[in-house]
Scaffold this motif. Structure first.
Motif, PDB file in Angstrom:
ATOM      1  N   LEU A  23      30.764  35.954  35.429  1.00  0.00           N
ATOM      2  CA  LEU A  23      31.451  37.064  36.073  1.00  0.00           C
ATOM      3  C   LEU A  23      32.804  36.571  36.561  1.00  0.00           C
ATOM      4  O   LEU A  23      32.947  35.419  36.978  1.00  0.00           O
ATOM      5  CB  LEU A  23      30.634  37.586  37.260  1.00  0.00           C
ATOM      6  CG  LEU A  23      29.187  37.988  36.991  1.00  0.00           C
ATOM      7  CD1 LEU A  23      28.513  38.396  38.295  1.00  0.00           C
ATOM      8  CD2 LEU A  23      29.112  39.120  35.990  1.00  0.00           C
ATOM      9  N   ARG A  25      35.707  37.155  39.326  1.00  0.00           N
ATOM     10  CA  ARG A  25      35.876  37.765  40.636  1.00  0.00           C
ATOM     11  C   ARG A  25      37.082  37.161  41.363  1.00  0.00           C
ATOM     12  O   ARG A  25      37.514  36.063  41.039  1.00  0.00           O
ATOM     13  CB  ARG A  25      34.613  37.560  41.502  1.00  0.00           C
ATOM     14  CG  ARG A  25      33.324  38.113  40.889  1.00  0.00           C
ATOM     15  CD  ARG A  25      33.345  39.615  40.890  1.00  0.00           C
ATOM     16  NE  ARG A  25      32.083  40.197  40.452  1.00  0.00           N
ATOM     17  CZ  ARG A  25      31.852  40.671  39.244  1.00  0.00           C
ATOM     18  NH1 ARG A  25      32.809  40.589  38.327  1.00  0.00           N
ATOM     19  NH2 ARG A  25      30.693  41.212  38.931  1.00  0.00           N
ATOM     20  N   CYS A  44      35.525  42.827  42.155  1.00  0.00           N
ATOM     21  CA  CYS A  44      34.910  42.748  40.830  1.00  0.00           C
ATOM     22  C   CYS A  44      35.925  43.069  39.738  1.00  0.00           C
ATOM     23  O   CYS A  44      36.704  44.014  39.853  1.00  0.00           O
ATOM     24  CB  CYS A  44      33.734  43.720  40.731  1.00  0.00           C
ATOM     25  SG  CYS A  44      32.423  43.396  41.922  1.00  0.00           S
ATOM     26  N   TYR A  46      35.815  43.691  35.442  1.00  0.00           N
ATOM     27  CA  TYR A  46      34.877  43.999  34.370  1.00  0.00           C
ATOM     28  C   TYR A  46      35.495  43.660  33.018  1.00  0.00           C
ATOM     29  O   TYR A  46      36.713  43.767  32.829  1.00  0.00           O
ATOM     30  CB  TYR A  46      34.482  45.484  34.402  1.00  0.00           C
ATOM     31  CG  TYR A  46      33.623  45.855  35.583  1.00  0.00           C
ATOM     32  CD1 TYR A  46      32.242  45.844  35.493  1.00  0.00           C
ATOM     33  CD2 TYR A  46      34.196  46.191  36.804  1.00  0.00           C
ATOM     34  CE1 TYR A  46      31.446  46.180  36.580  1.00  0.00           C
ATOM     35  CE2 TYR A  46      33.415  46.525  37.902  1.00  0.00           C
ATOM     36  CZ  TYR A  46      32.040  46.513  37.783  1.00  0.00           C
ATOM     37  OH  TYR A  46      31.257  46.832  38.856  1.00  0.00           O
ATOM     38  N   ARG A  47      34.638  43.258  32.073  1.00  0.00           N
ATOM     39  CA  ARG A  47      35.072  42.981  30.712  1.00  0.00           C
ATOM     40  C   ARG A  47      34.883  44.225  29.850  1.00  0.00           C
ATOM     41  O   ARG A  47      34.261  45.209  30.277  1.00  0.00           O
ATOM     42  CB  ARG A  47      34.263  41.812  30.115  1.00  0.00           C
ATOM     43  CG  ARG A  47      34.309  40.516  30.924  1.00  0.00           C
ATOM     44  CD  ARG A  47      33.425  39.494  30.235  1.00  0.00           C
ATOM     45  NE  ARG A  47      33.210  38.292  31.031  1.00  0.00           N
ATOM     46  CZ  ARG A  47      33.943  37.205  30.942  1.00  0.00           C
ATOM     47  NH1 ARG A  47      34.946  37.154  30.079  1.00  0.00           N
ATOM     48  NH2 ARG A  47      33.690  36.144  31.692  1.00  0.00           N
ATOM     49  N   ASP A  50      31.361  45.357  29.354  1.00  0.00           N
ATOM     50  CA  ASP A  50      30.670  45.940  30.500  1.00  0.00           C
ATOM     51  C   ASP A  50      30.872  47.440  30.626  1.00  0.00           C
ATOM     52  O   ASP A  50      30.249  48.065  31.487  1.00  0.00           O
ATOM     53  CB  ASP A  50      31.147  45.269  31.796  1.00  0.00           C
ATOM     54  CG  ASP A  50      30.878  43.773  31.813  1.00  0.00           C
ATOM     55  OD1 ASP A  50      29.848  43.365  31.238  1.00  0.00           O
ATOM     56  OD2 ASP A  50      31.685  43.015  32.387  1.00  0.00           O
ATOM     57  N   ILE A  51      31.767  48.025  29.829  1.00  0.00           N
ATOM     58  CA  ILE A  51      32.044  49.454  29.941  1.00  0.00           C
ATOM     59  C   ILE A  51      31.613  50.159  28.657  1.00  0.00           C
ATOM     60  O   ILE A  51      31.330  49.529  27.640  1.00  0.00           O
ATOM     61  CB  ILE A  51      33.532  49.719  30.235  1.00  0.00           C
ATOM     62  CG1 ILE A  51      34.407  49.267  29.071  1.00  0.00           C
ATOM     63  CG2 ILE A  51      33.957  48.996  31.505  1.00  0.00           C
ATOM     64  CD1 ILE A  51      35.881  49.568  29.268  1.00  0.00           C
ATOM     65  N   SER A  94      38.644  46.693  39.515  1.00  0.00           N
ATOM     66  CA  SER A  94      37.883  47.729  40.208  1.00  0.00           C
ATOM     67  C   SER A  94      38.112  47.587  41.706  1.00  0.00           C
ATOM     68  O   SER A  94      38.573  46.558  42.182  1.00  0.00           O
ATOM     69  CB  SER A  94      36.380  47.619  39.893  1.00  0.00           C
ATOM     70  OG  SER A  94      35.805  46.522  40.587  1.00  0.00           O
ATOM     71  N   TYR A 136      39.039  50.309  36.673  1.00  0.00           N
ATOM     72  CA  TYR A 136      37.752  50.901  36.300  1.00  0.00           C
ATOM     73  C   TYR A 136      36.973  51.240  37.563  1.00  0.00           C
ATOM     74  O   TYR A 136      36.859  50.418  38.486  1.00  0.00           O
ATOM     75  CB  TYR A 136      36.955  49.916  35.446  1.00  0.00           C
ATOM     76  CG  TYR A 136      35.537  50.337  35.150  1.00  0.00           C
ATOM     77  CD1 TYR A 136      35.266  51.502  34.437  1.00  0.00           C
ATOM     78  CD2 TYR A 136      34.464  49.567  35.580  1.00  0.00           C
ATOM     79  CE1 TYR A 136      33.973  51.887  34.160  1.00  0.00           C
ATOM     80  CE2 TYR A 136      33.159  49.941  35.296  1.00  0.00           C
ATOM     81  CZ  TYR A 136      32.916  51.106  34.585  1.00  0.00           C
ATOM     82  OH  TYR A 136      31.621  51.487  34.319  1.00  0.00           O
ATOM     83  N   PRO A 138      33.326  52.046  38.597  1.00  0.00           N
ATOM     84  CA  PRO A 138      31.956  52.062  38.062  1.00  0.00           C
ATOM     85  C   PRO A 138      31.109  53.213  38.574  1.00  0.00           C
ATOM     86  O   PRO A 138      30.113  53.552  37.951  1.00  0.00           O
ATOM     87  CB  PRO A 138      31.395  50.703  38.519  1.00  0.00           C
ATOM     88  CG  PRO A 138      32.215  50.319  39.698  1.00  0.00           C
ATOM     89  CD  PRO A 138      33.581  50.888  39.470  1.00  0.00           C
TER      90      PRO A 138
END
Length: 515
Positions: A23, A25, A44, A46-47, A50-51, A94, A136, A138
């Protein structure tokens, strides 16, 4: 030791699973718990993996629009491999925070806002370097452009008028360019102006005493007088003097018209206590991102009203108290923490012991499944056959492995160095299979990003079939030819996960041998 010292603001790798990528961060706080452990409050990232696919298409569309609008930056032609690896470097910011044990930190990295004036190859040339351009969410599954993007390019440049030539006069009307609000050469003295401002404050205090809503918000005389002394009242008084040509008697009559004394309010008085509390909560969450504050907490307020209230709020005692409280909390928090280099063996490491006899799907033979089923297989990414350490990768039934270098790449960047089938199948479509159920199974695997193999060369980028290595004995080869009634190879191959009844094959083989 400097490499193992982690501070607030560092971008780091966190490991939450031995088989999943790290991860990424950003450390916001380092807090010491009651048990003596250190927890990191992190932001966080995200890659792409991950979406959802819908949001990935939106991200690709956004990148294409930026490339089309950019007129100064000329990107070099990227190879398929470079385009593939560049997707591993893209992240999505995010606003989500979480707390993770500091002992799960596995190293530092670098994350930067995408610079449109810099070549994208610069991100591939640097190790542990990532970029982002979209935010992003989530919770609602949305992808938006970052408000803090660097505005570079011709569409952000000001239109500069042509310079006047020598002797040419400026034809613009000065009255349209500026508004005069005060005349320093007035007939009034400074003392007379100060006396008028005192009268304006007194009128403002009296107006608040007569107004019911002001009495609720300013219950005491001192608070009403303090509110009447704010800039909004003074600006109104000075503007009144200017508009009445500095005639004191005329200006005073305007302060108290027929309907009652004039009441001037600014944003500090217009906002209720509940709205002020909501604003402080939003400021704690989003910082000075006034668009998000308005959208999520105060949609009934205008953006101008929120910004004006912020700068007035910074002059209050409440802001000073919160600043002191945060300073006291910051002193109790850790500034940095030392995390030793993680040296424990990964559970995915493959031992180098030899294989021994066993069975695969019930067939008798010598396989590598009991201890190291991956021995002899090439790396799924670089197709190397030699490495000082191997790691199992992918679903257990696929029996895939990665070399040490590709395993580290997988952990850091969340993908393989070479494109998988899902990205290259358009360039090199896979051959059709006999059973439509097999085709649907392989298509589903490619969509989910799972490894898929074929029976051709190990360097084939298009992998269409799941396969295992079976080293059969002479007895097994003989049984295949003799026991055709029980062992139907074509039907068995179409159902690779259904066990073969090798007891029935053995019984038929014995019966045929006896006859």
């Amino acid at each position: 030791m400097a490499a193992n010292m982690y501070r607030v603001g560092d971008y780091v790798y966190f490991e939450n699973s031995s088989s999943n990528p790290y991860l990424i961060r950003r450390i916001e706080e380092l807090n010491k718990t009651a048990t003596g452990n250190v927890e990191a409050k992190v932001v966080c990232f995200y890659r792409r993996r991950d979406i959802s696919n819908t949001l990935i298409m939106l991200a690709d569309k956004h990148a294409k629009e930026i490339e089309e609008e950019s007129e100064t930056t000329v990107e070099p032609d990227l190879t398929d491999k470079q385009k593939h690896q560049l997707k591993h470097r893209e992240l999505f910011l995010s606003r989500q925070y979480e707390s993770l044990p500091a002992t799960h930190i596995r190293g530092k990295c670098s994350v930067a806002l995408l610079n449109e004036t810099e070549s994208v190859l610069s991100y591939l040339d640097k190790e542990d370097t990532f970029f982002y351009s979209l935010v992003y969410d989530p919770s609602v599954k949305t992808l938006l452009a970052d408000k803090g993007e660097i505005r570079v390019g011709p569409r952000y440049q000001a239109d500069i008028p042509e310079m006047l030539s020598e002797g040419e006069s400026d034809e613009r009307e000065q009255s349209k360019l500026e508004v005069k609000v005060w005349d320093p050469n007035s007939p009034l003295t400074d003392r007379q102006i100060d006396q008028f401002l005192v009268v304006a404050r007194a009128v403002g205090t009296f107006a608040r005493a007569l107004d019911c809503s002001s009495s609720v918000r300013q219950p005491s005389l001192h608070m009403s007088a303090a509110a009447a002394s704010r800039d909004i009242t003074l600006f109104h008084a000075m503007d009144t003097l200017y508009r009445h040509s500095y005639d004191l008697s005329s200006a005073i009559s305007v302060l108290v018209p027929l309907g009652g004394p004039v009441l001037c309010r600014d944003e500090m008085e217009e906002w209720s206590a509940s709205e002020a509390t909501l604003f402080e909560e939003a400021l704690e969450k989003y910082g000075k991102d006034f668009n998000d504050i308005r959208q999520d907490f105060l949609p009934w307020k205008s953006l101008t009203s929120i910004i004006e209230y912020y700068y007035m709020w910074k002059t209050t005692d409440r802001y000073v108290q919160q600043k002191r409280l945060k300073a006291a909390e910051a002193e109790s928090k850790l500034k940095q923490v030392y995390i030793p280099t993680y040296s424990k063996p990964n559970p995915n490491q493959i031992s180098t012991s030899n294989g021994k006899p066993g069975t695969v799907n019930g067939a008798v033979g010598t396989t590598f499944q009991p201890q190291n089923p991956l021995l002899g297989r090439a790396c799924e990414s670089c197709y190397a056959t030699q490495s000082h350490q191997w790691y199992s990768w992918g679903p257990p039934n696929m029996q895939c492995r990665l070399c040490a270098t590709c395993w580290l790449y997988w952990k850091k960047y969340g993908g393989l160095k070479m494109p998988t089938q899902s990205e290259e199948e358009k360039l090199s479509p896979s051959p059709p299979t006999e059973d439509p159920r097999v085709r649907s199974h392989m298509s589903r695997q490619a969509t989910q990003g799972m490894p898929v193999r074929n029976t051709g060369s190990p360097k084939s980028a298009v992998k269409t079939r799941q396969a295992f290595f079976l080293h059969t004995t002479y007895f097994t080869k003989f049984a295949r030819q003799v026991c055709k009634n029980t062992l139907r190879l074509r039907q068995a191959a179409r159902r690779p996960f259904v066990p073969i009844n090798y007891a029935a094959i053995r019984a038929e083989c014995k019966m045929l041998l006896n006859s």
